[in-house]
Design an enzyme around this catalytic site. Structure first.
Site, PDB file in Angstrom:
ATOM      1  N   ASP A 140      -4.427  19.055 -33.654  1.00 55.76           N
ATOM      2  CA  ASP A 140      -3.925  17.722 -33.952  1.00 55.76           C
ATOM      3  C   ASP A 140      -3.051  17.827 -35.195  1.00 55.76           C
ATOM      4  O   ASP A 140      -3.267  18.675 -36.052  1.00 55.76           O
ATOM      5  CB  ASP A 140      -5.089  16.761 -34.176  1.00 55.76           C
ATOM      6  N   CYS A 178     -31.408  23.474 -20.907  1.00 53.46           N
ATOM      7  CA  CYS A 178     -32.180  22.917 -19.786  1.00 53.46           C
ATOM      8  C   CYS A 178     -32.916  23.994 -18.995  1.00 53.46           C
ATOM      9  O   CYS A 178     -33.962  23.721 -18.400  1.00 53.46           O
ATOM     10  CB  CYS A 178     -31.242  22.121 -18.873  1.00 53.46           C
TER      11      CYS A 178
END
Length: 373
Positions: A92, A308
């Site tokens: 950016d 997970c």
């Protein structure tokens, strides 16, 4: 080197699947870019980002200029070597800090005087300076310096801002970059359709490798953000990447893809992870809540990330409540994996011709569980 190839388009909307090729490799779109403001996606190593499927990350010109500084980055021959990341990097331009650090800056047509948030020292950022810094950084995709405006301001300010962003974009285009770097232009104009159209036409007329929609998710209503995104992509070239800056939630990203957006970034998955808020296929989940004390289930039964695969909600809650650093890392791995899996699923659905069905099912599923189960 820069090549953009559309591989599939959805017949029911503007969604498309494409590939961007640069000096640092191929990016499959739609793509989500994890935010590594100062050269690090917080709590994660480059290998962990790769395991999650990241093909490109984002850095920030303003912050990298202040620390470590261009002299350090040049010594290491650019940011890729400095942070040990051999894939794509987008920087950016510092334009967002014109908005986010409004109390620490003064703006004029020449550029922006900033007061460093680190030590209070003053420095000047012009379009030319932003390009020179990004040249030293060595990112693959360079963003033009623009004025990001708070959407609560009067229309008259936006009218002047669109003209200023155009002048700054013209100045950016004239600054030589490294041979491997690719400059994107940024479209501004707030929530005013006519100003967005004007800005898009101005920026496209200058000519860039890709085009971004800036100045959204900065105070306007979500419906307005969707309306302006959908409207603005109609004035962005079909044969160039379209980037929606700083957006957003999983639902925002799915809607953005429907409106023809190819690229996204947002701090939400990493910041929320550090605050104990996880994204799952059945909705948001706050891991700190007592309801997870005895849960031996993973965060998301549909997720295959390291977190997970190995840990229960009960253990993750324990880590977070105990203030363990591991909690922040495991939470971030999951959230980044969730976002990257979401855009990968969208890409596959576009290629199969069923994006609308995929989007509807995902949004409905994300409303069914989470903390409410």
């Amino acid at each position: 080197m820069f090549d953009f190839t559309i591989e599939a388009e959805d017949s029911s909307c503007k969604a498309r699947a494409a590939k961007i090729k640069t000096h640092s490799g191929t990016i499959e779109t739609p793509v989500f870019m994890p935010v590594g403001t100062v050269g690090s996606v917080k709590t994660l190593t480059p290998d962990e980002l790769k395991d999650c499927g990241a093909e490109i990350i984002l850095g920030n010109t303003y912050h990298l200029y202040l620390r470590p500084g261009t002299d350090v980055l040049e010594h290491f021959n650019g940011i890729h070597n400095f942070i040990s990341w051999d894939r794509n990097i987008l920087t950016d331009s510092g334009g967002f800090q014109v908005f986010s650090l409004s109390e620490l800056r003064d703006i004029s047509e020449e550029g922006v005087y900033f007061k460093s948030h680190l030590d209070g020292s003053k420095f000047f950022m012009s379009p030319e300076k932003s390009m020179e810094i990004q040249k030293s950084i060595g990112s693959d995709i360079v963003m033009a310096f623009d004025e990001c405006v708070n959407n609560n301001l009067e229309r008259s300010y936006f009218e002047k801002s669109v003209d200023l962003t155009t002048k700054w974009a013209e100045r950016c285009k004239k600054v030589p970059l490294q041979s491997h770097q690719n400059l994107f232009g940024i479209i501004q104009g707030g929530t005013y359709r006519d100003l967005r159209k004007k800005s898009a036409e101005n920026i496209v007329n200058i000519g860039f490798k890709g085009y971004a929609i800036g100045g959204l998710s900065v105070g306007e209503a979500t419906d307005n953000m969707y309306e302006i995104t959908d409207y603005t992509t109609d004035f962005m070239p079909e044969n160039a990447p379209r980037y929606l800056m700083g957006v957003g939630t999983p639902e925002d990203i799915l809607n953005g893809i429907e409106f023809g957006i190819d690229m996204f970034d947002c701090v939400m998955p990493t910041r929320n992870a550090r605050n104990g808020m996880l994204f799952t296929s059945s909705g948001k989940l706050h891991i700190k809540r007592a309801q997870w004390i005895y849960s031996d289930e993973p965060l998301d039964n549909e997720c295959s990330c390291y977190t997970c695969r190995n840990f229960s909600k009960g253990y993750l809650r324990h880590l977070y409540k105990a203030g363990e650093i591991l909690a922040l890392r495991l939470n971030t791995i999951h959230n980044i994996n969730f976002y990257l899996s979401l855009v990968k699923g969208a890409r596959n659905a576009i290629k199969r011709g069923c994006f609308a069905k995929f989007k509807s099912e995902m949004i409905n599923k994300m409303k069914t569980g989470g903390d409410n189960v």
